[in-house]
Design an enzyme around this catalytic site. Structure first.
Site, PDB file in Angstrom:
ATOM      1  N   CYS A  39       0.818  -1.215   0.000  1.00  0.00           N
ATOM      2  CA  CYS A  39       0.000   0.000   0.000  1.00  0.00           C
ATOM      3  C   CYS A  39       0.853   1.267   0.000  1.00  0.00           C
ATOM      4  CB  CYS A  39      -1.001  -0.027   1.148  1.00  0.00           C
ATOM      5  SG  CYS A  39      -2.326   1.187   0.934  1.00  0.00           S
ATOM      6  N   HIS A 143      -3.635  -5.174   0.665  1.00  0.00           N
ATOM      7  CA  HIS A 143      -3.136  -5.548   1.987  1.00  0.00           C
ATOM      8  C   HIS A 143      -3.159  -7.061   2.177  1.00  0.00           C
ATOM      9  CE1 HIS A 143      -2.663  -1.601   3.920  1.00  0.00           C
ATOM     10  NE2 HIS A 143      -3.555  -1.228   3.017  1.00  0.00           N
ATOM     11  N   GLU A 145      -1.466  -8.800   4.133  1.00  0.00           N
ATOM     12  CA  GLU A 145      -1.314  -9.165   5.549  1.00  0.00           C
ATOM     13  C   GLU A 145      -2.659  -9.392   6.235  1.00  0.00           C
ATOM     14  OE1 GLU A 145      -1.656  -4.633   5.787  1.00  0.00           O
ATOM     15  OE2 GLU A 145      -1.003  -6.135   4.327  1.00  0.00           O
TER      16      GLU A 145
END
Length: 166
Positions: A39, A143, A145
């Protein structure tokens, strides 16, 4: 950080953080150390390497855009990306199209020299890019994660971890 006046929709900036991160990225690139940026990180990598960005895609792009600031849980994949063939991202993901989550109003505009786009959304926003000059520099706008159950996110992290061992 790239010589453009601040757009009204830019949002809050952190000059000390920007400077610090730019220096780290420049050093990692110089040493050919593995980078997986996410990002904001992918935007900073592009600027550090000589590219620029949209300060606000909704105000600065003329095309009708997808919802890049999804109104859903972070683990939800909201829109598709199209992965360019013959890229590191295509190689490690094993796919040329899959869904990602999306939490941004800024994006890469002009690609830095030595980098190439490896994925875009259907509205043309750059969602991933990579270096042709480094062994592992992969930058994603989404994202991963937050996608612990997602096979593509897990492949991305596994490839990065493997690159750090070399």
């Amino acid at each position: 950080m790239f010589g453009e006046e601040p757009h009204p929709n830019l949002g809050t900036i952190h000059p000390d953080r920007d400077t610090f991160e730019m220096r780290i990225i420049e050093e990692f690139l110089k040493r050919d150390l593995p980078i997986l940026s996410i990002c904001r990180g992918c935007q900073v990598v592009n600027i550090a390497a000589g590219g620029d960005m949209y300060q606000d895609i909704y105000a600065q792009k003329d095309e009708e855009l997808l919802q890049h600031q999804q109104k859903a849980p972070r683990f939800h994949t909201s829109h598709y990306i199209d992965v360019a063939q013959n890229t590191k991202l295509a190689e490690l993901s094993g796919s040329t199209r899959y869904r990602v989550n999306s939490y941004h109003h800024q994006a890469v505009r002009e690609m830095a020299p030595g980098f190439r786009v490896s994925a875009t959304s259907s509205d043309g926003v750059i969602e991933a890019f990579e270096s042709d000059a480094h062994r592992f520099v992969l930058n994603v706008q989404w994202h991963p994660e937050n996608l612990s159950e997602d096979v593509y996110a897990n492949r991305l992290f596994a490839a990065f971890i493997e690159a750090t061992k070399q």
